[in-house]
Design a protein around this motif. Structure first.
Motif, mmCIF file in Angstrom:
data_model
loop_
_atom_site.group_PDB
_atom_site.id
_atom_site.type_symbol
_atom_site.label_atom_id
_atom_site.label_comp_id
_atom_site.label_asym_id
_atom_site.label_seq_id
_atom_site.Cartn_x
_atom_site.Cartn_y
_atom_site.Cartn_z
ATOM 1 N N CYS A 85 -3.129 11.539 7.730
ATOM 2 C CA CYS A 85 -2.340 10.941 6.719
ATOM 3 C C CYS A 85 -0.755 11.470 6.908
ATOM 4 N N LYS A 86 -0.207 10.385 7.505
ATOM 5 C CA LYS A 86 1.416 10.578 7.658
ATOM 6 C C LYS A 86 2.220 11.334 6.811
ATOM 7 N N PRO A 87 2.262 10.830 5.348
ATOM 8 C CA PRO A 87 3.087 11.438 4.562
ATOM 9 C C PRO A 87 2.604 12.889 4.173
ATOM 10 N N CYS A 88 1.302 12.945 4.491
ATOM 11 C CA CYS A 88 0.847 14.418 4.315
ATOM 12 C C CYS A 88 1.275 15.559 5.292
ATOM 13 N N VAL A 89 1.279 15.134 6.487
ATOM 14 C CA VAL A 89 1.535 15.874 7.514
ATOM 15 C C VAL A 89 3.003 16.127 7.634
ATOM 16 N N LYS A 90 3.776 15.283 6.949
ATOM 17 C CA LYS A 90 5.145 15.217 6.862
ATOM 18 C C LYS A 90 5.627 16.361 5.859
ATOM 19 N N GLU A 91 4.810 16.424 4.635
ATOM 20 C CA GLU A 91 5.243 17.498 3.604
ATOM 21 C C GLU A 91 4.352 18.822 3.986
ATOM 22 N N LEU A 92 3.674 19.018 4.847
ATOM 23 C CA LEU A 92 3.174 20.370 5.231
ATOM 24 C C LEU A 92 3.950 21.520 5.530
ATOM 25 N N PRO A 93 5.231 21.347 6.249
ATOM 26 C CA PRO A 93 6.103 22.225 6.451
ATOM 27 C C PRO A 93 6.498 22.779 5.093
ATOM 28 N N TYR A 94 6.594 21.861 3.986
ATOM 29 C CA TYR A 94 7.241 22.536 2.631
ATOM 30 C C TYR A 94 6.239 23.534 2.232
ATOM 31 N N PHE A 95 4.988 23.138 2.183
ATOM 32 C CA PHE A 95 3.989 24.266 1.737
ATOM 33 C C PHE A 95 4.013 25.567 2.453
ATOM 34 N N GLU A 96 4.034 25.453 3.877
ATOM 35 C CA GLU A 96 3.994 26.393 4.621
ATOM 36 C C GLU A 96 5.122 27.215 4.321
ATOM 37 N N GLN A 97 6.188 26.746 4.096
ATOM 38 C CA GLN A 97 7.642 27.444 3.723
ATOM 39 C C GLN A 97 7.368 28.345 2.333
ATOM 40 N N LEU A 98 6.848 27.471 1.509
ATOM 41 C CA LEU A 98 6.442 28.032 0.163
ATOM 42 C C LEU A 98 5.639 29.270 0.342
ATOM 43 N N HIS A 99 4.602 29.216 1.181
ATOM 44 C CA HIS A 99 3.778 30.233 1.379
ATOM 45 C C HIS A 99 4.606 31.333 1.799
ATOM 46 N N GLN A 100 5.436 31.034 2.808
ATOM 47 C CA GLN A 100 6.141 32.096 3.448
ATOM 48 C C GLN A 100 7.339 32.833 2.190
ATOM 49 N N GLU A 101 8.105 31.780 1.707
ATOM 50 C CA GLU A 101 9.055 32.561 0.826
ATOM 51 C C GLU A 101 8.643 33.140 -0.385
ATOM 52 N N MET A 178 5.972 14.961 -1.489
ATOM 53 C CA MET A 178 7.078 15.878 -2.005
ATOM 54 C C MET A 178 8.522 15.299 -1.301
ATOM 55 N N ASP A 179 9.523 15.088 -1.783
ATOM 56 C CA ASP A 179 10.797 14.511 -0.869
ATOM 57 C C ASP A 179 11.088 15.876 -0.164
ATOM 58 N N SER A 180 11.306 17.077 -0.804
ATOM 59 C CA SER A 180 12.075 18.058 0.125
ATOM 60 C C SER A 180 11.146 19.272 -0.398
ATOM 61 N N TYR A 181 11.621 20.603 0.523
ATOM 62 C CA TYR A 181 11.031 21.833 0.016
ATOM 63 C C TYR A 181 11.579 22.263 -1.093
ATOM 64 N N GLU A 182 12.669 21.778 -1.519
ATOM 65 C CA GLU A 182 13.375 22.349 -2.889
ATOM 66 C C GLU A 182 12.728 21.600 -4.248
ATOM 67 N N GLU A 183 12.128 20.356 -3.952
ATOM 68 C CA GLU A 183 11.576 19.748 -4.935
ATOM 69 C C GLU A 183 10.332 20.520 -5.376
ATOM 70 N N LEU A 184 9.772 21.095 -4.304
ATOM 71 C CA LEU A 184 8.370 21.604 -4.460
ATOM 72 C C LEU A 184 8.343 23.083 -5.083
ATOM 73 N N SER A 185 9.683 23.813 -4.369
ATOM 74 C CA SER A 185 9.838 25.341 -4.702
ATOM 75 C C SER A 185 10.586 25.527 -6.165
ATOM 76 N N LYS A 186 11.063 24.300 -6.515
ATOM 77 C CA LYS A 186 11.547 24.459 -7.986
ATOM 78 C C LYS A 186 10.450 24.251 -9.096
ATOM 79 N N VAL A 187 9.602 23.644 -8.684
ATOM 80 C CA VAL A 187 8.511 23.447 -9.814
ATOM 81 C C VAL A 187 7.761 24.595 -9.750
ATOM 82 N N VAL A 188 7.493 25.418 -8.660
ATOM 83 C CA VAL A 188 6.769 26.445 -8.528
ATOM 84 C C VAL A 188 7.465 27.761 -9.047
ATOM 85 N N GLU A 189 8.793 27.811 -8.715
ATOM 86 C CA GLU A 189 9.582 28.570 -9.441
ATOM 87 C C GLU A 189 9.571 28.702 -10.730
#
Lengths: 194, 215
Positions: A85-101, A178-189
């Motif tokens: 799934c292309k869009p999935c693979v594209k957004e995976l780094p956001y989730f990895e970054q979330l996990h890190q941060e 998700m369009d960006s890491y920020e979009e994801l992290s904002k919700v989680v925060e």
């Protein structure tokens, strides 16, 4: 590190089962002294994964649904994806970054792969290794999609990616990438501090 | 006292609005067809360069002296592994059901600018390679799939001859392994309709690829 993560995960499950008197699996959780025992409680007996992969492989709907019923003070970020799934693979780094941060905070990132069972030991395994994924990956290989998709989320009809973010107070469903890491992290925060 | 009640009502309403405004949920579909609705017809270009509509397909049946009973409208594409997994089965279903009045009408909904593997050229090639016995139409301008409420490929809408939606969902219950299929949803739904009954289930969920659009 991964092993520790999974162990904690397993403990959560053990807790869930043992705290839920009506659950038929509760009887199995009385003796959970070693890690192996705990892991065996985590998944249904019938699940018995026989895959040579460094992450859990589940097929039972009840195991999957348990992920969405963790009643504690953590915020769970659960993403459904697949290597094809292309869009999935594209957004995976956001989730990895979330996990890190969000390390050290009560945020759990779980990436549920729905790759075909025949791809788990090949495509999925090498993908996880090549990308050095640190978040918890679970392969869910139940191909009778109609039996479980609506159980996870009534509003989800099966297109991926989707992400569910929940904690004891709130639950949000995101369809599409998700369009960006920020979009994801904002919700989680926001959810994590609420 | 009355004022106090009014004030608290306003506060509750304001709070409701505030929470609604901060709730960033993306809906699965804004609208789309439901069971019992009448599906819209369309004019779309086939891989042979000709324009097709549901009506024109019905007329072909009429000309051939055959009865059209309904359409297996299938949003599908070249590039989604799930769609590819179902190609052979879609061909088989068409070969079995078209003669009985239920042709497959395949529509490719992805924007080729986003998904180059789904261009008209590539659709022609795929159809040739696989020997598609059904029409394979391009949803040019991506106007049809939102009217139907298709969200993924493959995504099937089973319509009667008068375009009443009878079933929405997957072809069967096992995408990966045709030999392990237990429920042929579409074939069973057609069987039910032909017996004058409503399909059960009339809606199934299935994993699929999201339809590709420009952001």
């Amino acid at each position: 590190m991964r092993k520790t993560g999974l162990f904690v995960f397993a403990l959560i499950f053990a807790f869930t089962f043992s705290s839920c008197g009506g659950n038929s699996s509760a009887a199995d959780s009385t003796e959970t002294s070693s890690e192996e025992d705990v892991v065996s409680v985590k998944v249904s007996e019938t699940d018995a994964p026989t895959y040579d992969v460094p992450f859990p492989v589940w097929s039972q709907t009840e195991d999957l649904l348990n992920l969405f019923e963790q009643n504690n003070d953590s915020t769970y970020v659960i993403n459904f994806w697949a290597t094809w799934c292309k869009p999935c693979v594209k957004e995976l780094p956001y989730f990895e970054q979330l996990h890190q941060e969000f390390k050290g905070e009560k945020v759990r990132v779980i990436l549920v792969s729905i790759d075909f069972d025949t791809d788990v030991e090949t495509k999925l395994k090498s993908f996880v290794e090549e990308h050095e994924m640190n978040s918890d990956v679970i392969a869910f290989i139940n191909g009778d999609y109609n039996s479980w998709i609506g159980e996870v989320e009534e509003a989800w009809d099966g297109a991926i990616p989707v992400t569910i973010i929940y904690n004891a107070k709130d639950r949000k469903f995101f369809s599409g990438e998700m369009d960006s890491y920020e979009e994801l992290s904002k919700v989680v925060e926001e959810m994590n501090k609420a | 006292m009355k004022n106090l009640i009014r004030l608290s009502l306003i506060l509750v309403a304001a709070f409701g609005l505030w929470t609604a405004a901060t709730y960033v949920e993306v809906p699965v579909k804004a609208d789309g067809l439901e069971i019992g609705d009448t599906a819209p017809d369309f004019q779309l270009k086939n891989i042979d360069g000709k324009m097709y509509s549901l009506e024109s397909i019905a007329k072909e049946y009429e000309k051939a002296g055959k009865e059209l009973k309904g359409y297996i409208v299938t949003f599908t594409c070249n590039t989604c592994p799930f769609a590819v997994k179902y190609e052979d089965r879609l061909i088989a279903v068409h070969n079995k059901m078209a003669a009985k009045g239920w042709p497959v009408v395949a529509i490719q909904p992805n924007d080729p600018a986003v998904q180059p593997g789904d261009s008209m050229d590539k659709m022609q090639k795929r159809s040739e390679d696989k020997g598609f016995p059904f029409v394979y139409l391009m949803d040019e301008g991506q106007k049809v799939y939102p009217q139907y409420g298709a969200t993924r490929t493959p995504h099937i809408f089973l319509l009667t001859a008068d375009r009443e939606v009878k079933y929405i969902g997957a072809l069967d219950d096992n995408a990966n392994n045709p030999d392990a299929v237990e429920k042929e949803y579409v074939v069973q739904a057609i069987g039910a309709i032909e017996e004058g009954k409503n399909p059960d289930p009339d809606f199934t969920r299935a994993i699929g690829c999201s339809i590709k659009t420009k952001k």
